[in-house]
Motif scaffolding. Structure first.
Motif: not given
Ligand SMILES: Cc1cc2nc3c(=O)[nH]c(=O)nc-3n(C[C@H](O)[C@H](O)[C@H](O)COP(=O)(O)O)c2cc1C
Length: 363
Positions: A327-335
């Motif tokens: 979900f964080a990767r999809w949001l463009g904020m993987p870290d």
């Protein structure tokens, strides 16, 4: 006035099976429940005593309505501390939701105090158990739009009306949520909402397959209005548009009809009828930032309430560890760790969730 619309009611698998027999809005104990709601919804009548400000704080959003807080009053300072006996260990093993909830309560208190001529000075005290101190000095009365919304903000777990929210209103929501150390992303495109739905379904499926999650949730559900009034906490059926039943019958129905499939179907209807989804991120993964997220979310929800916009949480993608990184990767904020997922839109109100008395939460 408590209103349960038919459309709201059919959003739930439980209600499909039992709602017709009961009649919507005619549940047992309705009068007593309405009287309690009326009492709890009162704004502060005159001088804001610390006890009355604590009552306003307790109307804040909080995970499972477990109200995991205690308030300590000094001459002119209110301290908010975790009540660890009200943790929800399964869904919230690192106390993330607990500290977000404390932030929500702190924000209500700050808003009420400022509206009533107090200058609040809030400090977060890190420690083994992080706490919040709010010192109150005389000050000017600030605007009361958010204050007046406090008793009417609610998590509205129903199908919304599918209409968009105007970009002007979304700007007001974003402005209200502004908080140093917190980022807010707002999604309104149907394709984005569909993608978010997939993460919600993945998260919900994992939770429904976890007997410990289901048992913890069941522990906080109140099927009857008398139990909801008596405990003053937990998730009362009517607040999700579900039928009100004696506890024994509700328990049986829960076992039989609360399934992965009915819940996933419900979330499909909920997201597809929403105007958008807001995702909140703290800059760091610690209690201080979780409190900041809570403050930001509470202002978002109060501003929404003032505009006639409803909110409801969809936190499955951030609660389930196997779903959160994708979900964080999809949001463009993987870290980063996304902290809250909240849908918004328009719908009739559902009954208010009750709170415990202030005597029970002041140390
Ligand atoms: C940190 C946090 C997490 C929450 N998670 C969920 C959730 O996953 N699903 C849900 O329906 N409500 C969720 N809620 C909403 C609470 O259940 C709700 O605030 C509580 O029952 C009190 O009801 P009210 O918001 O209507 O006053 C959450 C609230 C907070 C503050």
């Amino acid at each position: 006035m408590v209103t349960i619309s038919r459309r709201t009611a059919i959003a739930s698998g439980l209600t499909v099976a039992a709602g017709g027999a009961l009649g919507y809005g005619l549940w047992p104990g309705l009068d007593a429940y309405e009287q309690e709601v009326e009492r709890q919804r009162k704004l502060i009548a005159s001088e804001p005593t610390l006890v009355e400000l604590v009552r306003m704080a307790s109307l804040a959003a909080n995970g499972h309505n477990s109200q995991p807080w205690m308030f300590h009053l000094d001459a002119q300072t209110v301290s908010i501390r975790p009540d660890v006996s009200r943790r929800t260990q399964v869904v919230d093993p690192d106390d993330h939701h607990l500290y977000v909830s404390l932030g929500c309560a702190a924000e209500n208190l700050v808003i009420a105090a400022a509206a009533l001529g107090r200058r609040p000075d809030l400090a977060i005290r890190p420690g083994a158990e992080t706490s919040i101190d709010i010192a109150l000095a005389p000050g000017p009365s600030t605007g009361d739009t958010l204050y007046r919304a406090i008793p009417h903000r609610q998590s509205t777990r129903s199908v919304f009306d599918g209409r968009p929210v105007s970009s002007e209103d979304i700007k007001l929501l974003e402005a209200a949520a502004k908080e140093e150390g917190v980022t807010l992303l707002v999604f309104t495109e149907p394709s984005d909402l569909n993608d978010i739905l997939e993460f919600v379904v993945d998260g919900n499926s994992a939770q429904m397959d976890d007997p410990a999650f289901v048992a913890e949730l069941r522990h906080w559900i109140r099927f009857s209005s008398s139990t909801a009034i008596e405990t003053g906490d937990g998730l009362f059926s009517a607040c999700a548009g579900n039928p009100v039943l004696p506890e024994w019958a509700g328990g049986m129905l829960f076992e039989a009809l609360f399934t992965k499939e009915t819940e996933n179907e419900k979330y499909r209807d909920h997201i597809r009828s929403s105007a958008g989804v807001a995702v909140f991120f703290g800059a760091k993964e610690d209690p201080e930032h979780w409190i900041k997220v809570g403050r930001s979310f509470e202002r978002f929800a109060l501003q929404a309430t003032a505009l006639g916009i409803r909110t409801a949480h969809l936190n499955q993608p951030i609660e389930v560890l196997s779903v959160r990184p994708g979900f964080a990767r999809w949001l463009g904020m993987p870290d980063a760790r996304p902290d809250l997922v909240v849908r918004f839109g328009r719908a009739p109100a559902l009954p208010m969730s009750l709170r415990r008395s202030v005597d029970a939460i002041i140390m």
